[in-house]
Design an enzyme around this catalytic site. Structure first.
Site, PDB file in Angstrom:
ATOM      1  N   THR A  40       2.233  -1.643  -9.155  1.00 49.15           N
ATOM      2  CA  THR A  40       2.052  -3.318  -8.946  1.00 49.15           C
ATOM      3  C   THR A  40       1.978  -3.281  -7.945  1.00 49.15           C
ATOM      4  O   THR A  40       1.792  -4.360  -7.238  1.00 49.15           O
ATOM      5  CB  THR A  40       3.379  -3.727  -9.432  1.00 49.15           C
ATOM      6  OG1 THR A  40       3.091  -3.638 -10.843  1.00 49.15           O
ATOM      7  CG2 THR A  40       3.470  -5.176  -9.653  1.00 49.15           C
ATOM      8  N   HIS A  43      -1.478  -2.801  -5.941  1.00 47.92           N
ATOM      9  CA  HIS A  43      -1.619  -4.270  -6.389  1.00 47.92           C
ATOM     10  C   HIS A  43      -1.238  -5.081  -5.189  1.00 47.92           C
ATOM     11  O   HIS A  43      -2.615  -5.930  -4.397  1.00 47.92           O
ATOM     12  CB  HIS A  43      -1.429  -4.551  -7.259  1.00 47.92           C
ATOM     13  CG  HIS A  43      -2.408  -4.403  -8.698  1.00 47.92           C
ATOM     14  ND1 HIS A  43      -4.005  -3.632  -8.732  1.00 47.92           N
ATOM     15  CD2 HIS A  43      -1.666  -3.668 -10.015  1.00 47.92           C
ATOM     16  CE1 HIS A  43      -4.056  -3.422 -10.251  1.00 47.92           C
ATOM     17  NE2 HIS A  43      -3.629  -3.070 -10.557  1.00 47.92           N
TER      18      HIS A  43
END
Ligand code: NAD
Ligand code: ZN
Length: 341
Positions: A40, A43
């Protein structure tokens, strides 16, 4: 304090001086000792479509950590200065139907630490006391730093009974490898894990899988033959997010098999639903960790001999975070730890 901040609406992450977070009466303030980098975070660094839609800049990111309590709010009596703790990365509302029923992981209004509220890539983090998990001070601190993804692995791996069963895990990322270790600890018979990356297949071999295979070189029907299996895998754990891997899994499950799905596909994916229906498969989506049964299971499995430490492959000082993100991006890593001490 120093913190890694998504401070601009563009690719990158910046080490900045920011104000220390303020503590409310029900909060706990923690000095972060070690933090794990998650996909995450990558990202958010790369500023892909999901990140642009989700993150409001500026934001301190990061959610996998271990730290030491430095201060507690006036309402807090269960936690004390100096205790070693991690934080559950989902802050729940406490008032929706599921929260009230004690199913907090199913909260309809959950907020993500380091996604929707300030995160753990910082010298200090403040969380509600309901999000604190206290560790035995003797725990390996690097392992404690990755309780969040370890929890994803445990939540997935314990979703269906694996004792004596043949387990297929697609994706030998850090979470797939930890799930394999948990399935081994929980008494599975064969554990087959697939990945396309040789570094990750080698990592999986360190935690005692039966076979770590590149499905482009050895097909799953061949794997079954090799292991003397006749009817397919009993339990599947999808941990790659790859439609190809998922379809391959579906085609190699036994009738009545169960599949727990953690991997996040980047877009919609088509499958052969006949396979699901006529083989009477059960598919279960997995998100986060159960609060706090998963945390309890993680703790007691470590105490009863489960070892996930081989999955931690790299360590960097927080000032060298760029190197940490780079090695994550390369795929030639397990978990990457940033030291904040
Ligand atoms: P990761 O990206 O490091 O691991 C995924 C692995 O899948 C990689 O090693 C990749 O090489 C492999 N892979 C890609 N295509 C494949 C194929 N066709 N066959 C077999 N393997 C293939 O991710 P991770 O941190 O280990 O997390 C695993 C997955 O879970 C990711 O999709 C992640 O986004 C997701 N995730 C979900 C939750 C949740 O709460 N649902 C939480 C954390 C992570
Ligand atoms: Zn809720």
């Amino acid at each position: 304090m120093k913190a890694l901040v998504k401070s601009r609406d563009s690719r990158g992450l910046w080490l900045e001086d920011v104000k220390e977070p303020e503590i409310g009466i029900n909060d706990v303030k923690i000095r972060v000792l070690k933090a794990g980098i998650c996909g995450t975070d990558l990202h958010i660094y790369d500023w892909d479509d999901w990140a642009q839609k989700t993150i409001k800049v500026p934001l301190v990111i990061g959610h996998e950590f271990v730290g030491e309590i430095v201060e507690v709010g006036s309402n807090v009596s269960d936690f004390h200065r100096g205790e070693l703790v991690s934080g559950e990365g989902h802050v729940v509302c406490g008032r929706c139907r599921n929260c009230l029923a004690g199913r907090r992981h199913l909260c309809a209004h959950t907020k993500g630490v380091g996604v929707n509220r300030p995160g753990a890539f910082a010298e200090y983090i403040v969380l509600p006391m309901t999000n604190i998990w206290k560790h035995d001070p003797k725990i390996n601190r690097e392992v404690a730093a990755i309780f969040d993804p370890f929890g994803n692995a445990v939540h997935t791996a314990l979703s269906f009974p694996v004792l004596g069963e043949d387990v297929l895990i697609t994706g030998a990322g850090p979470i797939g490898v930890m799930a394999a270790a948990v399935a081994r600890h929980s008494g599975a018979r064969h554990i087959v894990i697939t990945d396309l990356n040789p570094y990750r297949l080698a990592l999986a071999e360190k935690v005692g899988v039966t076979l770590a295979v590149d499905p482009r070189k050895t097909s799953l029907p061949d794997v079954q033959k090799k292991l003397g299996m006749h009817e397919g895998f009993d339990v599947g754990m999808e941990m790659s997010g790859s439609p190809v891997a998922f379809r391959d899994m579906l085609a190699n499950m036994s009738h009545g098999a169960k599949i727990a799905m953690l991997g996040i596909p980047s877009s919609e994916m088509a499958i052969d639903w006949h396979r699901v229906i006529f083989s009477m498969l059960t598919l279960k989506g997995i998100y986060g960790r159960e609060m706090y049964e998963t945390w309890y299971k993680m703790t007691v499995m470590l105490e009863s001999g489960l070892d996930i430490s081989p999955v931690i492959t790299h360590r960097f000082a927080y000032t060298d975070f760029e190197q940490g993100f780079e090695v994550m991006r390369s795929g030639n890593s397990g978990k990457v730890i940033l030291n904040w001490q």
